[in-house]
Structure formats: C-alpha cells, structure tokens
Scaffold this motif. Structure first.
Motif, PDB file in Angstrom:
ATOM      1  N   TYR A 228      43.864  40.053  18.784  1.00 14.72           N
ATOM      2  CA  TYR A 228      44.292  40.769  20.093  1.00 14.72           C
ATOM      3  C   TYR A 228      43.099  41.143  20.754  1.00 14.72           C
ATOM      4  O   TYR A 228      41.963  41.524  20.413  1.00 14.72           O
ATOM      5  CB  TYR A 228      44.645  42.037  19.385  1.00 14.72           C
ATOM      6  N   GLY A 229      43.369  40.473  22.167  1.00 11.55           N
ATOM      7  CA  GLY A 229      42.143  40.669  23.328  1.00 11.55           C
ATOM      8  C   GLY A 229      42.676  41.279  24.511  1.00 11.55           C
ATOM      9  O   GLY A 229      43.879  41.131  24.975  1.00 11.55           O
ATOM     10  N   MET A 230      41.817  42.079  25.458  1.00 11.79           N
ATOM     11  CA  MET A 230      42.183  42.656  26.543  1.00 11.79           C
ATOM     12  C   MET A 230      40.938  42.316  27.514  1.00 11.79           C
ATOM     13  O   MET A 230      39.822  42.507  27.349  1.00 11.79           O
ATOM     14  CB  MET A 230      42.004  43.892  26.428  1.00 11.79           C
ATOM     15  N   LEU A 231      41.440  41.870  28.780  1.00 14.62           N
ATOM     16  CA  LEU A 231      40.856  41.553  29.936  1.00 14.62           C
ATOM     17  C   LEU A 231      40.982  42.748  30.716  1.00 14.62           C
ATOM     18  O   LEU A 231      42.144  42.761  31.495  1.00 14.62           O
ATOM     19  CB  LEU A 231      41.020  40.151  30.575  1.00 14.62           C
ATOM     20  N   ASN A 232      40.184  43.736  30.981  1.00 12.74           N
ATOM     21  CA  ASN A 232      40.424  44.807  31.940  1.00 12.74           C
ATOM     22  C   ASN A 232      39.253  45.117  32.884  1.00 12.74           C
ATOM     23  O   ASN A 232      38.368  45.091  32.425  1.00 12.74           O
ATOM     24  CB  ASN A 232      40.463  46.062  31.088  1.00 12.74           C
ATOM     25  N   LEU A 233      39.518  44.743  34.185  1.00 14.22           N
ATOM     26  CA  LEU A 233      38.410  44.448  35.174  1.00 14.22           C
ATOM     27  C   LEU A 233      38.724  44.856  36.639  1.00 14.22           C
ATOM     28  O   LEU A 233      39.972  45.071  36.705  1.00 14.22           O
ATOM     29  CB  LEU A 233      38.319  42.891  35.211  1.00 14.22           C
ATOM     30  N   CYS A 234      37.868  45.031  37.179  1.00 18.66           N
ATOM     31  CA  CYS A 234      37.846  45.341  38.562  1.00 18.66           C
ATOM     32  C   CYS A 234      37.052  44.283  39.255  1.00 18.66           C
ATOM     33  O   CYS A 234      35.953  43.775  38.970  1.00 18.66           O
ATOM     34  CB  CYS A 234      37.446  46.718  39.035  1.00 18.66           C
ATOM     35  N   SER A 235      37.450  44.123  40.458  1.00 16.39           N
ATOM     36  CA  SER A 235      36.781  42.857  41.550  1.00 16.39           C
ATOM     37  C   SER A 235      36.494  43.442  42.868  1.00 16.39           C
ATOM     38  O   SER A 235      37.376  44.428  42.953  1.00 16.39           O
ATOM     39  CB  SER A 235      37.636  41.453  41.451  1.00 16.39           C
ATOM     40  N   ARG A 236      35.543  42.871  43.513  1.00 16.78           N
ATOM     41  CA  ARG A 236      35.380  43.368  44.831  1.00 16.78           C
ATOM     42  C   ARG A 236      34.956  41.871  45.773  1.00 16.78           C
ATOM     43  O   ARG A 236      34.283  41.011  45.260  1.00 16.78           O
ATOM     44  CB  ARG A 236      34.063  44.217  44.836  1.00 16.78           C
ATOM     45  N   LYS A 237      35.471  42.208  46.954  1.00 17.08           N
ATOM     46  CA  LYS A 237      35.141  41.191  47.978  1.00 17.08           C
ATOM     47  C   LYS A 237      35.600  42.070  49.355  1.00 17.08           C
ATOM     48  O   LYS A 237      36.904  42.680  49.524  1.00 17.08           O
ATOM     49  CB  LYS A 237      35.672  40.004  47.731  1.00 17.08           C
TER      50      LYS A 237
END
Length: 385
Positions: A228-237
């Motif tokens: 079980y894997g989680m990709l929890n992210l924020c990005s900016r531009k």
C-alpha cells in the motif's frame, strides 16, 4: 491604462494568457494595492514574501533561490503615488533584469550584496509611513492575503494548467510505483515527473503500508513498500499551489480499508457541497464534524485539519471550530478528510456556485459520493494485481 507587461504567457508553444489579458490583471492588482495603501494611510508597502511577489507580478517573477525560503533575492516596493520598484543586489541584478523583470514596468534599485539597503531605499522612495509583509523595524506589519484571495480569470487559467499537469505527473508516478521501492524512491519518482514539467514540489508526504495508517503527516522515512503506497503532495508554479493525494494497492484491499475511502469521499462531498460564497470556516468545520459522525466515525475531525482555502499558499486558511474566514467566489480550496488510512484530497475552484476540479484524474478509479442529489467524485485507490 498603463502597460504593465510586454509579453504573453506562452507554455509549450501555446499561449496560456495573452499580453492584453495579463496586462489587465496586473493593472487591476496595482490599482487594488494603491487604493489599499490610501485606506491604510501608508506611503508604500514593501513586498518580500514569495507568494505576494508572485501575486503582484501575475506569476511572471520567481525570486526563489533557497527553495524553502519565505523570501527571495529581491523585494518589490509599491508606493501610494503609484510607483513600482524592485530592490536587489548587484550580483542578482543582471539575471533579474534579463529573466524576471525585463518585460515588467518595475524600476530597479540596486545596491552591493554586502549592504542591504532595502528598508532605507524604500523609505526614501515612498516618503512616508511604510508597511511590510515581513518584519522590518519601523514598518507596519501587513497581511496581503485579503487582496489576493479571489482569483482573476488569468490566474484561473494558470491554475488550471498547473492542476492538470500536477495531476498528470501524479498519475504517471503512481503507475511507476511497485513493491520493494522505498518511500524515498516514491518521492524521487514524483519529483522528477513534476520538475521536468517545470513544476516545483513543495510538500512531500509519501508513506507506505502501516505508516499510512499510523500518521496523518507521514513524511518519508525510507520504509519499503509491500502492498500500500501513498503519494501526498503539493506543487507550485507562478506562485500558485496545488494539493493532491493518490493511492496504489497491490493485491485485494480489505473491505474495511475500502469502506474508509468511501467514507472519506462522503465527508469530502459534504465539504464541497457546503463550500459556497459566504460560508464561514466555522460552518465548514461543523459540516465535516457532522459528516464524520454520519459515516460512523464521530470525532475523526479532531485528529487532523480538514483543509480549507488555497491559492498562493498551500493553505491560506483551514476550517476551525471558531474560524471567521469567509468563502469567496473565484476562490480555490483543498479539502483533505481522512479516516485511518483512507483519504480524499483534490484542489478545486468555486466559481459562480459551481465546483470545478483542477486535479481531476478520471483515468483512475473514482468514488462518486452524493449529497442532496449532487454528485462529487473523489479518487479511489488504484488496485494492481
């Protein structure tokens, strides 16, 4: 109307924002700040925080060198008389002139790298009481969030691009995940897919297996993925921030975990349905609290914040029991309800009473939650054999 910028925003060969539209955005912001200065009885405002610099320049300027820094390598000054300056050092000035401010109407003020003359120059140029969005001796502390909370059409155009590309990078990364990879590998895969699109990762909350169940903010610590894997992210531009979370599971999920995702999606739907112009932070918190209880998880709202308004900050504010912040039209939101391993998180835009998903991933499994006859999709777990 003054010409504030002399170019269009072109991304990948396509015009995202025309010069005329970009100019209109910058002119409107300039006038808003000047009017605000008069109302605050200030002769000028020093703008140093990266999110405010990006807002004031319509995303045209990136001053960040130290990635996690709140400020960059220059400051903006806007005066009540309508003058606009950028203040920087001699070593930064050539690149800033060529690559950041060259098409904008800000006048340069340059001083040696070893002598920070920002505050003194700002006072001299403004000729009166000053405000600043960072602490400066003798300057009034100011918060520019109220000026930037509602998004313009050109900001929305940039936001849509960022949401779509961040979602695409996340899906691409999710498909690259496989058992045996470490949480650091998951970070690296996702960062690569964002950075090659010219997008800066700003939050990494990547976890696997039991760590997803145990921690709400599970920063990577190197555990290796089993199921079980989680990709929890924020990005900016362009100064704008996107939030998204997606999951992958190898082998059949338990009914209990699957049910938690459905419940999280229902809480998310309740929040989205209540995200309407004029709603307060406190009202939205009560909506989340009631939705958790209705799903059989009373008190779950106490274990982590539920999200809130976004835009030029990953969260401009979060819903709290006594929060007085108010939902505006053309404002972005990122709700993140979670229930012990199950979670829903996307970035959306409230526009004329309609919720628009900026991070939709229809190629992934979807949970359709319904509130008062209205359907609100949330991403389900990608299950692989």
């Amino acid at each position: 109307m003054s010409q504030r910028i002399s170019k269009s925003l072109v991304v990948g060969g396509a015009t995202l924002v025309t010069q005329a539209a970009w100019n209109a955005e910058l002119e409107a912001k300039h006038q808003k700040v000047v009017e605000w200065l008069h109302a605050e009885k200030l002769a000028g405002v020093l703008i140093r925080r990266n999110e405010n610099v990006a807002w004031m320049t319509g995303g045209a300027v990136e001053l960040r060198v130290l990635t996690p820094g709140e400020t960059g390598v220059a400051s903006l000054l806007v005066t009540a008389a309508g003058k606009r300056y950028y203040l920087t050092t001699e070593n930064e000035a050539p690149r800033l002139r060529d690559e950041e401010f060259g098409s904008l109407d800000f006048e340069p003020v340059v001083f040696p790298w070893y002598a920070d003359e920002t505050a003194a120059a700002a006072v001299k140029l403004s000729g009166g009481p000053m405000g600043s969005d960072t602490p400066v001796a003798g300057f009034k502390p100011v918060d520019l969030y109220p000026l930037r909370a509602a998004l313009s059409e050109t900001e929305i155009a940039r936001y849509r691009w960022l949401g779509e590309e961040t979602a695409a990078a996340t899906v691409e990364s999710l498909h690259e995940v496989e058992p045996g990879l470490s949480e650091y590998d998951l970070e690296a895969i996702t960062a690569q897919n964002l950075l090659r699109r010219g997008i800066l990762p700003s939050v990494y909350l990547f976890a696997v297996d039991d760590r997803i169940m145990k921690y709400k903010h599970a920063v990577a610590r190197g555990a290796r993925l089993k199921r079980y894997g989680m990709l929890n992210l924020c990005s900016r531009k362009w100064g704008l921030a996107i939030s998204i979370t997606r999951f992958v599971h190898f082998g059949d999920m338990t009914a209990e975990l699957s049910g938690r995702f459905k419940s999280a999606a229902q809480v998310n739907a309740a929040l989205l349905d209540a995200t309407r112009t004029g709603a307060t932070s406190a009202e939205l918190f009560r909506v989340a609290k009631a939705a958790y209880a209705a799903e059989g998880f009373p008190g779950e709202e106490r274990f982590h914040h539920q999200g809130g308004a976004t835009g030029y900050g990953e969260r401009e504010w979060v819903a709290t029991p006594n929060g007085g912040e108010v939902v505006l039209n053309n404002q972005a939101f990122a709700w993140n309800p979670s229930i012990r391993g199950g979670k829903a998180e996307d970035t959306v835009l409230l526009r004329d009473g309609v919720i628009e998903w900026l991070t939709a991933t229809p190629e992934l499994p979807v949970i359709n939650a319904v509130v008062d006859g209205r359907t609100y999709p949330a991403a389900d777990v990608l299950v692989k054999g």
